[in-house]
Design a protein around this motif. Sequence first.
Motif, short mmCIF file in Angstrom:
data_model
loop_
_atom_site.label_atom_id
_atom_site.label_comp_id
_atom_site.label_asym_id
_atom_site.label_seq_id
_atom_site.Cartn_x
_atom_site.Cartn_y
_atom_site.Cartn_z
N GLU A 1 0.85 -1.18 0.00
CA GLU A 1 0.00 0.00 0.00
C GLU A 1 0.89 1.23 0.00
N ASP A 2 0.39 2.30 -0.58
CA ASP A 2 1.11 3.56 -0.61
C ASP A 2 0.71 4.40 0.59
N CYS A 3 1.70 5.03 1.23
CA CYS A 3 1.46 5.98 2.31
C CYS A 3 2.18 7.28 1.93
N ALA A 4 1.39 8.31 1.70
CA ALA A 4 1.95 9.61 1.34
C ALA A 4 2.22 10.41 2.61
N VAL A 5 3.30 11.16 2.60
CA VAL A 5 3.62 12.05 3.72
C VAL A 5 2.84 13.35 3.51
N VAL A 6 1.91 13.63 4.42
CA VAL A 6 1.09 14.84 4.34
C VAL A 6 1.83 16.01 4.98
N GLU A 7 2.42 15.77 6.15
CA GLU A 7 3.18 16.80 6.87
C GLU A 7 4.41 16.13 7.46
N MET A 8 5.51 16.89 7.51
CA MET A 8 6.72 16.32 8.09
C MET A 8 7.64 17.43 8.56
N ASP A 9 8.18 17.24 9.77
CA ASP A 9 9.27 18.07 10.26
C ASP A 9 10.27 17.13 10.94
N ASP A 10 11.23 17.67 11.68
CA ASP A 10 12.26 16.83 12.29
C ASP A 10 11.71 15.86 13.33
N LYS A 11 10.59 16.19 13.97
CA LYS A 11 10.08 15.38 15.08
C LYS A 11 8.76 14.69 14.80
N ASN A 12 7.99 15.16 13.82
CA ASN A 12 6.65 14.63 13.59
C ASN A 12 6.40 14.36 12.12
N VAL A 13 5.53 13.40 11.86
CA VAL A 13 5.11 13.12 10.49
C VAL A 13 3.66 12.66 10.52
N VAL A 14 2.92 13.04 9.49
CA VAL A 14 1.55 12.57 9.29
C VAL A 14 1.53 11.84 7.96
N LEU A 15 1.10 10.57 7.99
CA LEU A 15 1.01 9.76 6.78
C LEU A 15 -0.45 9.54 6.40
N LYS A 16 -0.71 9.55 5.10
CA LYS A 16 -2.03 9.21 4.60
C LYS A 16 -1.88 7.89 3.86
N CYS A 17 -2.36 6.82 4.49
CA CYS A 17 -2.34 5.51 3.87
C CYS A 17 -3.71 5.27 3.22
N LYS A 18 -3.96 4.08 2.76
CA LYS A 18 -5.17 3.81 1.98
C LYS A 18 -6.45 4.18 2.75
N PHE A 19 -6.56 3.74 3.98
CA PHE A 19 -7.79 3.96 4.73
C PHE A 19 -7.62 4.85 5.96
N LEU A 20 -6.37 5.14 6.37
CA LEU A 20 -6.13 5.85 7.62
C LEU A 20 -5.06 6.92 7.49
N TYR A 21 -5.16 7.90 8.35
CA TYR A 21 -4.08 8.85 8.58
C TYR A 21 -3.36 8.38 9.83
N LEU A 22 -2.04 8.35 9.78
CA LEU A 22 -1.23 7.95 10.93
C LEU A 22 -0.40 9.13 11.39
N PHE A 23 -0.39 9.38 12.69
CA PHE A 23 0.34 10.49 13.30
C PHE A 23 1.49 9.91 14.09
N MET A 24 2.72 10.34 13.75
CA MET A 24 3.91 9.71 14.35
C MET A 24 4.86 10.78 14.88
N THR A 25 5.57 10.40 15.95
CA THR A 25 6.57 11.25 16.58
C THR A 25 7.88 10.48 16.65
N ARG A 26 8.99 11.14 16.30
CA ARG A 26 10.30 10.49 16.34
C ARG A 26 10.69 10.18 17.77
N LYS A 27 11.22 8.97 17.97
CA LYS A 27 11.66 8.54 19.31
C LYS A 27 13.12 8.86 19.51
#
Length: 128
Positions: A102-128
């Motif tokens: 599946e493709d996941c596009a990066v909607v927003e990204m900075d050094d610490k956070n990223v928001v991905l748009k996958c097929k059915f969901l948006y995923l919100f991630m923070t760098r550890k």
Amino acid sequence: MKTITIFLSLFAAFATSTASADVKLQDNSKLLGKWQVTHEALALDREKKPLQVTWEFQKDGTLVTTGEDARSGIGEMTIPIKYSVADGVIKKQITPGREKYEDCAVVEMDDKNVVLKCKFLYLFMTRK
């Protein structure tokens, strides 16, 4: 006056859509390392469901997913899947051992956070 109102509405819609334009990745260098998947949502403006999942993007094209499925009672599981960056998006294996992606596009990204748009969901991630 009606023309101005329509124009302003169209401009606002255009500005909103360009503000959330996808970030095109050149390679996996900005992804490498561990990310905490903190939330998932059906849309950017919908309710965010909290998650306790870690994704580790490795140089060799392996995405190691670690999480706990509270419903199954199995406890913490670690699942390696394949991923790559092509055409500006992340292409990740849907199921280990199967060559379906599946493709996941990066909607927003900075050094610490990223928001991905996958097929059915948006995923919100923070760098550890």
